[in-house]
Design an enzyme around this catalytic site. Structure first.
Site, PDB file in Angstrom:
ATOM      1  N   GLY A  48       7.891 -26.149 -17.835  1.00 35.13           N
ATOM      2  CA  GLY A  48       9.250 -25.617 -17.930  1.00 35.13           C
ATOM      3  C   GLY A  48      10.251 -26.473 -17.169  1.00 35.13           C
ATOM      4  O   GLY A  48      10.096 -27.694 -17.050  1.00 35.13           O
ATOM      5  N   SER A  49      11.249 -25.826 -16.599  1.00 33.65           N
ATOM      6  CA  SER A  49      12.397 -26.545 -16.023  1.00 33.65           C
ATOM      7  C   SER A  49      12.064 -27.340 -14.765  1.00 33.65           C
ATOM      8  O   SER A  49      12.927 -28.060 -14.250  1.00 33.65           O
ATOM      9  CB  SER A  49      13.512 -25.553 -15.716  1.00 33.65           C
ATOM     10  OG  SER A  49      13.969 -24.978 -16.918  1.00 33.65           O
ATOM     11  N   THR A  50      10.839 -27.232 -14.260  1.00 35.10           N
ATOM     12  CA  THR A  50      10.462 -28.057 -13.107  1.00 35.10           C
ATOM     13  C   THR A  50      10.466 -29.541 -13.470  1.00 35.10           C
ATOM     14  O   THR A  50      10.430 -30.400 -12.587  1.00 35.10           O
ATOM     15  CB  THR A  50       9.064 -27.681 -12.570  1.00 35.10           C
ATOM     16  OG1 THR A  50       8.116 -27.733 -13.636  1.00 35.10           O
ATOM     17  CG2 THR A  50       9.068 -26.289 -11.964  1.00 35.10           C
TER      18      THR A  50
END
Length: 250
Positions: A48-50
């Site tokens: 995801g957004s990591t």
């Protein structure tokens, strides 16, 4: 519900690795084989957004962005299948790289990723250690996956920029990649046992200048206005990034 945590020293030594639920090996009455799984190494996750900070790092390194407060990224127009949703639209039609990371803005990240080649993204993700085993506990370790860029559609490259693309990782790989921020852009190999030799070398992935700049922006994520406001620690600067993955149900 389950949760996992891994804590690394900047030099790659694993200080702690824990999973919940877990069993007590001394109490066989509550034995559950599932609870013995070391999810940090054996579970594949969609990061995801990591992954957004790595997209910004690569773009800054290649001078596709400046990441300064006077630079605005257009988030008014749809790019491929990525639309500007109602929640994101409240931040305006053009926002800074800092705001993109702080609010975890997908369309803003994709706009930046459009300036990068798929070859360079693949090569960088590869250098960060995604898609191959770390060699810590090979019998249980999931290598994750990173599909070769030859098979990517434009939508794959866009999705990769915010962590939903042609890749999966385990948490140890992800934590290791974040060590660039503790090592002036370098990624060291991980170590389970202090003082042992490893089969991988430390790799310089980004420059110190670019890494310091993005680390400074990530400080705003763990702030009152950021998506990681719960991770604030009084008296400390915390550079980090939140991530949400999608689960397949039924």
């Amino acid at each position: 519900n389950s949760g996992s945590a891994i804590i690394l020293a900047p030099n790659g030594e694993i200080l702690a690795m824990a999973n919940y639920p877990a069993d007590d090996p001394n109490d066989k009455r509550i034995y559950n084989a599932e609870h013995y799984r070391n999810r940090v190494l054996s579970d594949k996750v969609e990061p995801g957004s990591t992954m957004k900070p790595f997209t910004m790092l690569l773009a800054l390194e290649q001078e596709k962005i400046t990441a300064e407060d006077d630079e605005l990224i257009d988030v008014s127009k749809r790019i491929g299948h990525i639309r500007s949703d109602t929640k994101a639209r409240k931040y305006g039609d053009a926002i800074t790289v800092k705001k993109i990371l702080q609010k975890s803005h997908n369309l803003g990240t994709v706009n930046v990723a459009e300036r990068l080649s798929k070859e360079d993204m693949y090569s960088t993700w590869n250098k960060l250690g995604f898609g191959r085993q770390l060699g810590l506990i090979p019998s249980i370790e999931n290598s994750g996956s990173l599909r070769h860029f030859n098979s990517w559609a434009p939508s794959d490259k866009r999705a990769l920029s915010f962590g939903h693309g042609p890749m999966e990782t385990n948490l140890a790989q992800l934590a290791r990649a974040y060590l660039v921020f503790a090592n002036e852009g370098k990624v060291p190999p991980l170590k389970l046992i202090k003082g042992t030799n490893t089969f991988e070398d430390t790799v310089q992935v980004f420059s110190k200048k670019s890494t310091d700049k993005i680390a400074q922006l990530l400080d705003s994520v763990a702030s009152n206005d950021g998506s990681g406001y719960r991770a604030r620690i009084k008296g400390y600067n915390v550079a980090g990034k939140t991530g949400t993955a999608e689960m397949v149900v039924n």
